[in-house]
Design a protein around this motif. Structure first.
Motif, PDB file in Angstrom:
ATOM      1  N   TRP A   1       0.844  -1.211   0.000  1.00 53.36           N
ATOM      2  CA  TRP A   1       0.000   0.000   0.000  1.00 53.36           C
ATOM      3  C   TRP A   1       0.877   1.258   0.000  1.00 53.36           C
ATOM      4  O   TRP A   1       1.790   1.369   0.837  1.00 53.36           O
TER       5      TRP A   1
ATOM      6  N   ASP B   1       1.411  -8.966   0.018  1.00 55.32           N
ATOM      7  CA  ASP B   1       0.030  -8.535   0.258  1.00 55.32           C
ATOM      8  C   ASP B   1      -0.326  -7.333  -0.611  1.00 55.32           C
ATOM      9  O   ASP B   1       0.423  -6.358  -0.674  1.00 55.32           O
TER      10      ASP B   1
ATOM     11  N   TYR C   1      -5.416  -0.486  -3.626  1.00 53.44           N
ATOM     12  CA  TYR C   1      -4.129   0.203  -3.583  1.00 53.44           C
ATOM     13  C   TYR C   1      -3.722   0.736  -4.966  1.00 53.44           C
ATOM     14  O   TYR C   1      -2.613   0.485  -5.434  1.00 53.44           O
TER      15      TYR C   1
ATOM     16  N   LEU D   1       4.903  -1.412  11.465  1.00 54.83           N
ATOM     17  CA  LEU D   1       5.856  -0.341  11.778  1.00 54.83           C
ATOM     18  C   LEU D   1       5.118   0.934  12.170  1.00 54.83           C
ATOM     19  O   LEU D   1       5.697   2.021  12.158  1.00 54.83           O
TER      20      LEU D   1
ATOM     21  N   GLY E   1       2.396   2.032  10.541  1.00 55.12           N
ATOM     22  CA  GLY E   1       1.599   2.524   9.420  1.00 55.12           C
ATOM     23  C   GLY E   1       2.367   3.501   8.567  1.00 55.12           C
ATOM     24  O   GLY E   1       3.302   4.163   9.026  1.00 55.12           O
TER      25      GLY E   1
ATOM     26  N   ALA F   1       5.682  -2.585   4.623  1.00 56.54           N
ATOM     27  CA  ALA F   1       5.815  -2.114   3.238  1.00 56.54           C
ATOM     28  C   ALA F   1       7.022  -1.200   3.148  1.00 56.54           C
ATOM     29  O   ALA F   1       7.320  -0.455   4.090  1.00 56.54           O
ATOM     30  N   THR F   2       7.699  -1.246   2.007  1.00 55.87           N
ATOM     31  CA  THR F   2       8.814  -0.323   1.794  1.00 55.87           C
ATOM     32  C   THR F   2       9.031  -0.079   0.305  1.00 55.87           C
ATOM     33  O   THR F   2       8.673  -0.912  -0.521  1.00 55.87           O
ATOM     34  N   THR F   3       9.625   1.073  -0.003  1.00 55.72           N
ATOM     35  CA  THR F   3      10.021   1.387  -1.379  1.00 55.72           C
ATOM     36  C   THR F   3      11.514   1.112  -1.570  1.00 55.72           C
ATOM     37  O   THR F   3      12.053   1.413  -2.633  1.00 55.72           O
TER      38      THR F   3
ATOM     39  N   ARG G   1      15.744  -2.139   2.703  1.00 53.70           N
ATOM     40  CA  ARG G   1      14.840  -2.263   3.850  1.00 53.70           C
ATOM     41  C   ARG G   1      14.014  -3.547   3.763  1.00 53.70           C
ATOM     42  O   ARG G   1      13.661  -4.132   4.800  1.00 53.70           O
TER      43      ARG G   1
ATOM     44  N   ASN H   1      14.011  -5.905   6.850  1.00 50.76           N
ATOM     45  CA  ASN H   1      12.751  -6.310   7.482  1.00 50.76           C
ATOM     46  C   ASN H   1      12.620  -7.832   7.500  1.00 50.76           C
ATOM     47  O   ASN H   1      12.140  -8.407   8.482  1.00 50.76           O
TER      48      ASN H   1
END
Ligand SMILES: NC(=O)c1ccc[n+]([C@@H]2O[C@H](COP(=O)([O-])OP(=O)(O)OC[C@H]3O[C@@H](n4cnc5c(N)ncnc54)[C@H](OP(=O)(O)O)[C@@H]3O)[C@@H](O)[C@H]2O)c1
Length: 257
Positions: free
Chosen positions: A15, A41, A46, A179, A181, A224-226, A230, A234
């Motif tokens: 997301w 997920d 999204y 984390l 949100g 979630a990450t870009t 990370r 994670n």
């Protein structure tokens, strides 16, 4: 109900992170899969995240478990979203009803899809404690094998009824917002290095994921990450040992509770 434990493991959310740049999505998915992450997920809610995730899985679909959602106010709308999910190479492993949207209507046709073997597990999600009573009612039907909820040191409402209920029913628990949100700032809070050493983690973000996974009723966190690095960092939060009670209390104090 048959027991469906998934974890404790780390997955990947999409997301706000997978809807702008397909190249980034492909790199993040690559890093996550290399690090051992399996569950990815997403949701039709999204924006273009499902499309980015589908493209990112090309050539490596068999390494992933796709957990996506149906978010529609009618069965027809839900079926249209399911059709579009053929982009996941003809298969969705975990199909969740997003925010309980028209859940009884969706459940009727989703159960047929599951019985036909096209979906492995059915799930239901909600982000708001105001919907937790209805979420509990949905779980008590026995129709769901997974539930997705928020849990982090600042959002613990699911501990009261839903985590005990999921454990009693053998429903696997997927944690959104581990984390704190998107954009909450909790994950970027400065934490002393000696506290991280005491916790046996490399970073505060890992401490937050591990905090949730250390509750035995939790199966999966989906940060979630870009950033590919990370995604790797994670993923390592899923490695044992998990926290004991005093380490969990330390994380809560560091989070300011
Ligand atoms: N069903 C629902 O109602 C619902 C609602 C919310 C979320 N979800 C699902 O749950 C997933 C996770 O929730 P979320 O995205 O809201 O929040 P989250 O995973 O708790 O936090 C995401 C934020 O943390 C940052 N972050 C990630 N790894 C980090 C690290 N190692 N160190 C520091 N910062 C880090 C990310 O920024 P960078 O990109 O800069 O790393 C991003 O801003 C979503 O992506 C979605 O799949 C479901």
């Amino acid at each position: 109900m048959e027991e469906r434990r998934l974890g404790p493991v780390v997955g990947l959310g999409t997301w706000n992170t997978f809807d702008s740049d397909r190249g980034t999505a492909r790199e993040v998915v690559g890093a996550a899969l290399e690090a051992g992450t399996r569950v990815l997920d997403s949701s039709p809610m999204y924006r273009s995240a499902e499309a980015s995730l589908g493209a990112a899985l090309e050539g490596r679909r068999e390494r992933a478990v796709v957990a996506t959602k149906i978010w529609a106010d009618s069965a027809e709308g839900g079926r249209r979203q399911y059709e579009a999910q053929r982009r996941f190479f003809g298969r969705v492993e975990i199909e969740q009803i997003h925010n309980l949207s028209a859940w009884q209507d969706q459940l009727r046709w989703l159960e047929e899809e599951r019985e036909a073997g096209r979906i492995d597990s059915l799930g239901v999600t909600h982000y708001s404690p105001s919907a937790f009573d209805e979420l509990a009612r949905a779980l008590r039907t026995g129709a769901f094998q997974t539930v997705q909820l928020p849990l982090n040191p600042l959002e613990r409402e699911c501990e009261r009824e839903l985590l005990p209920l999921a454990a009693e029913l053998g429903v696997a628990v997927i944690i959104m917002r581990p984390l704190g949100g998107f954009g909450s700032g909790l994950a970027s809070r400065g934490v002393p290095a000696d506290a991280l050493r005491e916790l046996g983690v490399e970073s505060w973000a890992q401490a937050l994921s591990k905090w949730a996974l250390s509750d035995e009723r939790v199966d999966l966190v989906i940060p979630a990450t870009t950033r590919p690095e990370r995604a790797r960092e994670n993923a390592r939060a899923g490695e044992p040992p998990f926290f004991d009670d005093s380490q969990r209390r330390l994380v809560e104090r560091l989070a300011g509770t």
